[in-house]
Design a protein around this motif. Sequence first.
Motif, mmCIF file in Angstrom:
data_model
loop_
_atom_site.group_PDB
_atom_site.id
_atom_site.type_symbol
_atom_site.label_atom_id
_atom_site.label_comp_id
_atom_site.label_asym_id
_atom_site.label_seq_id
_atom_site.Cartn_x
_atom_site.Cartn_y
_atom_site.Cartn_z
ATOM 1 N N UNK A 21 0.825 -1.213 0.000
ATOM 2 C CA UNK A 21 0.000 0.000 0.000
ATOM 3 C C UNK A 21 0.855 1.257 0.000
ATOM 4 N N UNK A 22 1.833 1.310 0.908
ATOM 5 C CA UNK A 22 2.703 2.483 0.955
ATOM 6 C C UNK A 22 3.600 2.582 -0.264
ATOM 7 N N UNK B 276 5.075 4.868 -5.686
ATOM 8 C CA UNK B 276 5.313 4.653 -7.111
ATOM 9 C C UNK B 276 4.319 5.437 -7.965
ATOM 10 N N UNK B 277 3.057 5.475 -7.552
ATOM 11 C CA UNK B 277 2.045 6.229 -8.305
ATOM 12 C C UNK B 277 2.379 7.713 -8.333
ATOM 13 N N UNK C 48 1.729 2.698 6.787
ATOM 14 C CA UNK C 48 1.952 2.102 5.466
ATOM 15 C C UNK C 48 3.432 2.091 5.077
ATOM 16 N N UNK C 49 4.232 2.940 5.724
ATOM 17 C CA UNK C 49 5.623 3.122 5.305
ATOM 18 C C UNK C 49 6.615 2.639 6.357
ATOM 19 N N UNK C 50 6.128 1.907 7.334
ATOM 20 C CA UNK C 50 7.015 1.337 8.348
ATOM 21 C C UNK C 50 7.449 -0.063 7.929
ATOM 22 N N UNK D 155 2.728 -4.836 -6.333
ATOM 23 C CA UNK D 155 1.413 -5.397 -6.002
ATOM 24 C C UNK D 155 1.470 -6.628 -5.090
ATOM 25 N N UNK D 156 2.345 -7.617 -5.326
ATOM 26 C CA UNK D 156 2.329 -8.809 -4.455
ATOM 27 C C UNK D 156 2.784 -8.540 -3.020
ATOM 28 N N UNK D 157 3.570 -7.477 -2.798
ATOM 29 C CA UNK D 157 4.072 -7.209 -1.460
ATOM 30 C C UNK D 157 5.322 -7.978 -1.103
#
Length: 366
Positions: free
Chosen positions: A133-134, A139-140, A194-196, A340-342
Amino acid sequence: MSDRLHRFTRLWTVFVPVLALLLLVGTWGRSLPGGVVAVVAVLLAGAVLAAVHHAEVIAHKVGEPFGSLVLAVAVTAIEVALILTLMVSGPVKNASLARDTVFAAVMIACNGIVGVCLLVASLRHRFAIYNSEGTGAALATVATLATLSLVLPRFTTSTPGPRFNTTQLTFAALASVTLYGLFVLTQTVRHRDYFLPMTRGGVIIESEEHADPPSARKAYTSLGLLAVALIAVVGLAKVVSPTIEKGIAAAGLPASAVGVVIALLVLLPETIAAVRAASRDRVQTSLNLALGSAMASIGLTVPAVAVASFWLSGPLVLGLDPSLMVLLALTVIVGTLTVVPGRATPLQGGVHLSILAAYLVLAANP
């Protein structure tokens, strides 16, 4: 032994930035012989490594994701200062320097740093894991900023060549600052989790337990030394820039290669810090550094050169060539499939590095 190493690290990270600053004062505005250029290059590299150390001290004090943000903004300050300094010294010759440097930073960060970090983490820990998610949001934002600032100028018709007119350039600058500010707000306040970094079980790591954070005094000292190191890096890079330009010309490389050299120089601190994080299985921190530096490169450089263009006599070329737009599109597509897959395997790291290799080949042979 560890105490000796700690004392040595503390000493050289204090003295090297100061020596580099003194050397800058002694060499500024002078034509330098080869031996002095070699000394300048050594202290320049030392100042970059010292900047990494002090940025990491500050990052440890403030924690993630603020630490990644500190380093990204610090290295982007180097980039902006180098670009503006060179553009002022040769506004016509360096009309496309901002474009070349920003795009090189995007390609090196999104493919080089990301690829190496995914490779390191997946080889050491079987696969790399991160928060999609982060990372997807980062990237977007990078893809949008790159398209608005570097792709659209190629298709506008109101100004000849791949350039914006004043209204379009103002919009691009405001959009860059706004999107970057919105991302920073998202990363540090509203959706900080989301960014941790996270464990392999999906548990978010709020703070590292292996070491106590530095004292406020040490953090402020590192902040001051970081500023000294950055000033020294910018100034010494300007001092050796004529030598770099002559070397590039002698090697038969295009003028755009200067932008690649600048990007490689300013992203060295990010690369070292990101690979260290990946080796500790903190891939999210690595991706924060990589994508954050690409985002800051566009989001801060484009507004800075837009403002500077009002007093610079030369044109400001921002539009990418078609072949580079293809590589940018490929980077976004592959980056999306990676995010996307994480989690990622060595294959994803190799794919990103192959895109970087293609870019470097085209930069040397357009």
